[in-house]
Design a protein around this motif. Structure first.
Motif, PDB file in Angstrom:
ATOM      1  N   ASP A 123       0.829  -1.213   0.000  1.00  0.00           N
ATOM      2  CA  ASP A 123       0.000   0.000   0.000  1.00  0.00           C
ATOM      3  C   ASP A 123       0.862   1.261   0.000  1.00  0.00           C
ATOM      4  O   ASP A 123       0.567   2.222  -0.711  1.00  0.00           O
ATOM      5  CB  ASP A 123      -0.922   0.002   1.223  1.00  0.00           C
ATOM      6  N   ARG A 124       1.926   1.240   0.785  1.00  0.00           N
ATOM      7  CA  ARG A 124       2.796   2.410   0.849  1.00  0.00           C
ATOM      8  C   ARG A 124       3.512   2.627  -0.487  1.00  0.00           C
ATOM      9  O   ARG A 124       3.726   3.779  -0.904  1.00  0.00           O
ATOM     10  CB  ARG A 124       3.813   2.256   1.982  1.00  0.00           C
ATOM     11  N   ALA A 125       3.877   1.544  -1.144  1.00  0.00           N
ATOM     12  CA  ALA A 125       4.507   1.681  -2.462  1.00  0.00           C
ATOM     13  C   ALA A 125       3.545   2.322  -3.457  1.00  0.00           C
ATOM     14  O   ALA A 125       3.928   3.203  -4.242  1.00  0.00           O
ATOM     15  CB  ALA A 125       4.974   0.319  -2.959  1.00  0.00           C
ATOM     16  N   ALA A 126       2.278   1.898  -3.423  1.00  0.00           N
ATOM     17  CA  ALA A 126       1.279   2.487  -4.320  1.00  0.00           C
ATOM     18  C   ALA A 126       1.076   3.968  -4.022  1.00  0.00           C
ATOM     19  O   ALA A 126       0.930   4.789  -4.943  1.00  0.00           O
ATOM     20  CB  ALA A 126      -0.040   1.733  -4.194  1.00  0.00           C
ATOM     21  N   LEU A 127       1.094   4.341  -2.754  1.00  0.00           N
ATOM     22  CA  LEU A 127       0.948   5.746  -2.385  1.00  0.00           C
ATOM     23  C   LEU A 127       2.155   6.573  -2.823  1.00  0.00           C
ATOM     24  O   LEU A 127       2.012   7.706  -3.292  1.00  0.00           O
ATOM     25  CB  LEU A 127       0.755   5.861  -0.866  1.00  0.00           C
ATOM     26  N   ARG A 128       3.342   6.003  -2.679  1.00  0.00           N
ATOM     27  CA  ARG A 128       4.540   6.734  -3.089  1.00  0.00           C
ATOM     28  C   ARG A 128       4.610   6.878  -4.606  1.00  0.00           C
ATOM     29  O   ARG A 128       5.093   7.887  -5.125  1.00  0.00           O
ATOM     30  CB  ARG A 128       5.787   6.024  -2.565  1.00  0.00           C
ATOM     31  N   ILE A 129       4.145   5.862  -5.324  1.00  0.00           N
ATOM     32  CA  ILE A 129       4.113   5.962  -6.786  1.00  0.00           C
ATOM     33  C   ILE A 129       3.177   7.084  -7.209  1.00  0.00           C
ATOM     34  O   ILE A 129       3.492   7.871  -8.109  1.00  0.00           O
ATOM     35  CB  ILE A 129       3.690   4.611  -7.394  1.00  0.00           C
ATOM     36  N   ARG A 130       2.017   7.174  -6.559  1.00  0.00           N
ATOM     37  CA  ARG A 130       1.089   8.268  -6.880  1.00  0.00           C
ATOM     38  C   ARG A 130       1.729   9.619  -6.587  1.00  0.00           C
ATOM     39  O   ARG A 130       1.607  10.564  -7.389  1.00  0.00           O
ATOM     40  CB  ARG A 130      -0.201   8.104  -6.073  1.00  0.00           C
ATOM     41  N   ALA A 131       2.412   9.733  -5.446  1.00  0.00           N
ATOM     42  CA  ALA A 131       3.060  11.001  -5.102  1.00  0.00           C
ATOM     43  C   ALA A 131       4.137  11.359  -6.127  1.00  0.00           C
ATOM     44  O   ALA A 131       4.285  12.534  -6.503  1.00  0.00           O
ATOM     45  CB  ALA A 131       3.667  10.910  -3.700  1.00  0.00           C
ATOM     46  N   GLN A 132       4.879  10.363  -6.597  1.00  0.00           N
ATOM     47  CA  GLN A 132       5.912  10.633  -7.589  1.00  0.00           C
ATOM     48  C   GLN A 132       5.297  11.055  -8.919  1.00  0.00           C
ATOM     49  O   GLN A 132       5.834  11.932  -9.614  1.00  0.00           O
ATOM     50  CB  GLN A 132       6.775   9.385  -7.789  1.00  0.00           C
ATOM     51  N   LEU A 133       4.178  10.444  -9.279  1.00  0.00           N
ATOM     52  CA  LEU A 133       3.500  10.838 -10.513  1.00  0.00           C
ATOM     53  C   LEU A 133       3.011  12.287 -10.438  1.00  0.00           C
ATOM     54  O   LEU A 133       3.099  13.036 -11.417  1.00  0.00           O
ATOM     55  CB  LEU A 133       2.323   9.895 -10.787  1.00  0.00           C
ATOM     56  N   ILE A 134       2.512  12.679  -9.278  1.00  0.00           N
ATOM     57  CA  ILE A 134       2.061  14.061  -9.102  1.00  0.00           C
ATOM     58  C   ILE A 134       3.242  15.027  -9.232  1.00  0.00           C
ATOM     59  O   ILE A 134       3.162  16.058  -9.908  1.00  0.00           O
ATOM     60  CB  ILE A 134       1.367  14.232  -7.744  1.00  0.00           C
ATOM     61  N   THR A 135       4.360  14.682  -8.596  1.00  0.00           N
ATOM     62  CA  THR A 135       5.556  15.530  -8.680  1.00  0.00           C
ATOM     63  C   THR A 135       6.042  15.651 -10.122  1.00  0.00           C
ATOM     64  O   THR A 135       6.405  16.742 -10.590  1.00  0.00           O
ATOM     65  CB  THR A 135       6.667  14.952  -7.791  1.00  0.00           C
ATOM     66  N   THR A 136       6.027  14.539 -10.843  1.00  0.00           N
ATOM     67  CA  THR A 136       6.477  14.548 -12.235  1.00  0.00           C
ATOM     68  C   THR A 136       5.544  15.385 -13.108  1.00  0.00           C
ATOM     69  O   THR A 136       5.997  16.163 -13.968  1.00  0.00           O
ATOM     70  CB  THR A 136       6.545  13.109 -12.767  1.00  0.00           C
ATOM     71  N   ARG A 137       4.242  15.245 -12.889  1.00  0.00           N
ATOM     72  CA  ARG A 137       3.284  16.021 -13.677  1.00  0.00           C
ATOM     73  C   ARG A 137       3.463  17.523 -13.448  1.00  0.00           C
ATOM     74  O   ARG A 137       3.487  18.309 -14.408  1.00  0.00           O
ATOM     75  CB  ARG A 137       1.856  15.607 -13.314  1.00  0.00           C
ATOM     76  N   VAL A 138       3.597  17.915 -12.193  1.00  0.00           N
ATOM     77  CA  VAL A 138       3.775  19.335 -11.881  1.00  0.00           C
ATOM     78  C   VAL A 138       5.053  19.867 -12.523  1.00  0.00           C
ATOM     79  O   VAL A 138       5.071  20.966 -13.099  1.00  0.00           O
ATOM     80  CB  VAL A 138       3.792  19.549 -10.355  1.00  0.00           C
ATOM     81  N   ALA A 139       6.140  19.086 -12.439  1.00  0.00           N
ATOM     82  CA  ALA A 139       7.414  19.536 -13.010  1.00  0.00           C
ATOM     83  C   ALA A 139       7.313  19.695 -14.528  1.00  0.00           C
ATOM     84  O   ALA A 139       7.825  20.679 -15.094  1.00  0.00           O
ATOM     85  CB  ALA A 139       8.515  18.545 -12.651  1.00  0.00           C
ATOM     86  N   MET A 140       6.648  18.754 -15.200  1.00  0.00           N
ATOM     87  CA  MET A 140       6.559  18.834 -16.658  1.00  0.00           C
ATOM     88  C   MET A 140       5.641  19.962 -17.110  1.00  0.00           C
ATOM     89  O   MET A 140       5.929  20.652 -18.097  1.00  0.00           O
ATOM     90  CB  MET A 140       6.085  17.494 -17.220  1.00  0.00           C
ATOM     91  N   ILE A 141       4.543  20.184 -16.394  1.00  0.00           N
ATOM     92  CA  ILE A 141       3.653  21.285 -16.758  1.00  0.00           C
ATOM     93  C   ILE A 141       4.340  22.626 -16.533  1.00  0.00           C
ATOM     94  O   ILE A 141       4.215  23.555 -17.347  1.00  0.00           O
ATOM     95  CB  ILE A 141       2.333  21.191 -15.967  1.00  0.00           C
ATOM     96  N   ASN A 142       5.091  22.746 -15.441  1.00  0.00           N
ATOM     97  CA  ASN A 142       5.841  23.982 -15.205  1.00  0.00           C
ATOM     98  C   ASN A 142       6.896  24.198 -16.297  1.00  0.00           C
ATOM     99  O   ASN A 142       7.148  25.336 -16.721  1.00  0.00           O
ATOM    100  CB  ASN A 142       6.491  23.946 -13.831  1.00  0.00           C
ATOM    101  N   GLN A 143       7.522  23.092 -16.722  1.00  0.00           N
ATOM    102  CA  GLN A 143       8.491  23.201 -17.812  1.00  0.00           C
ATOM    103  C   GLN A 143       7.813  23.663 -19.092  1.00  0.00           C
ATOM    104  O   GLN A 143       8.343  24.491 -19.836  1.00  0.00           O
ATOM    105  CB  GLN A 143       9.166  21.842 -18.033  1.00  0.00           C
ATOM    106  N   LEU A 144       6.621  23.116 -19.340  1.00  0.00           N
ATOM    107  CA  LEU A 144       5.861  23.521 -20.524  1.00  0.00           C
ATOM    108  C   LEU A 144       5.517  25.005 -20.473  1.00  0.00           C
ATOM    109  O   LEU A 144       5.666  25.732 -21.475  1.00  0.00           O
ATOM    110  CB  LEU A 144       4.600  22.672 -20.630  1.00  0.00           C
ATOM    111  N   ARG A 145       5.058  25.480 -19.332  1.00  0.00           N
ATOM    112  CA  ARG A 145       4.724  26.897 -19.192  1.00  0.00           C
ATOM    113  C   ARG A 145       5.951  27.780 -19.427  1.00  0.00           C
ATOM    114  O   ARG A 145       5.896  28.798 -20.118  1.00  0.00           O
ATOM    115  CB  ARG A 145       4.169  27.164 -17.790  1.00  0.00           C
TER     116      ARG A 145
END
Length: 338
Positions: A123-145
């Protein structure tokens, strides 16, 4: 004769030191960081060993459960506490660290760490994967902007993938030569968001099927992610003597420095599980800003916000929320609106 051992674990090898009841070194060795290899070594060279100690680390869970299954009396201790004892030596080395851990095992002057079960780590691995996906999405959208601004184009605020695609199409009409250049980054953002939605659905199904999570979600502001994070981090509510101790475990209580007449309280300690602390803080923010139905916890937090400020109020509500969730879990009751 009582004998004790300390394990200084690295990625590939583990240094072993065995001492007797008086602290004399009986044996040193270096073996592979594998529970089967370590268990065979102890059964061969140190039969009847009283206690084996290792520090928390990336391999501690794997080695702890593997050695427990092979009947080795292993204990995992807090690395932060062990550091104080190990730093007494002038020269630091793996050999000295293993000996220091063996002496801690002999004296019993250490704090045991609760080792979570394998199912909890899933369960903790699944939660950390979700957190990493959120971090990656934010970083890529900021890069796009940021890259769009180089050409005088502004993405503006877009809340959904459809609105983002519509906005990008409008920008590409101004600069058609940029569409092929930005296509890989935009495709990556879409893929990450797709996987993030799949991860969210997985976690929601897991939380809805768990009776404890369902009980915790009766609290306002607590959704499936927060409830699952709480249960995966605490795992066993009975390991806390009081519900108030959960706040300190999560790192939401002030640091204290007391000596003689001086007694100073500072910012929160930020010790313990950062993932759970962040989830509780987000839930506290939801209680104060988004939940429409009033409750005693919300009213208390808003009064504190007026006198102490918003950030302190969120932290205080998060601490109360940690205590409340533990009490509901332990007493097997649901939240009652006041």
């Amino acid at each position: 004769m009582s004998i004790y051992a300390g394990l200084d674990v690295s990625d590939k090898t583990t240094h072993i030191c065995v001492v007797d009841g008086d602290g004399g070194v009986l044996r040193r060795d270096v073996v592979a960081s594998d529970p089967e290899v370590l268990a065979k070594w102890f059964h061969k060279h140190s039969r009847g060993i009283t206690r084996v100690v290792l520090e928390t680390g990336t391999l501690s869970t794997f080695l702890y459960h593997g050695l427990k299954e092979r009947d080795v009396p292993i204990e995992c201790i807090c690395a932060r506490h062990a550091k104080g004892a190990l730093s007494a030596r002038v020269n630091k080395s793996d050999v000295h660290d293993a000996e220091g851990l063996a002496q801690l095992a002999r004296t019993g002057w250490f704090k045991r760490v609760h080792m979570k079960a394998s199912a909890t780590h899933i369960d903790r691995a699944a939660l950390r994967i979700r957190a990493q996906l959120i971090t990656t999405r934010v970083a890529m959208i900021n890069q796009l902007r940021g890259l769009l601004k180089l050409f005088g184009l502004r993405l503006n605020q877009v809340t959904t993938p459809a609105k983002r695609a519509e906005r990008l199409a409008a920008l590409y009409r101004q600069r058609p030569d940029l569409e092929d250049v930005f296509a890989p980054l935009v495709a990556c953002v879409d893929t990450v968001e797709q996987q993030l939605r799949a991860s969210g659905r997985l976690l929601e199904r897991r939380a809805s099927s768990d009776t404890v999570c369902a009980r915790l979600m009766s609290v306002p502001g607590v959704g499936p992610i927060t409830a699952l994070t709480y249960t995966a981090s605490i795992e066993d509510p009975r390991r806390f003597a009081r519900s108030q101790d959960v706040g300190a475990y999560v790192g939401l209580v002030p640091r204290r420095t007391q000596s003689g007449e001086r007694d100073t309280k500072g910012h929160i300690s930020r010790a313990g599980d950062g993932m759970l602390r962040s989830a509780l803080y987000e839930a506290a923010n939801s209680i104060l800003c988004r939940v429409k139905r009033p409750s005693a916890l919300q009213e208390w937090g808003r009064r504190m916000s007026e006198t102490k400020g918003t950030r302190r109020a969120r932290t205080a509500v998060a601490r109360k929320l940690a205590v409340l969730l533990h009490s509901l879990w332990l007493n097997e009751t649901e939240f009652r609106w006041a």
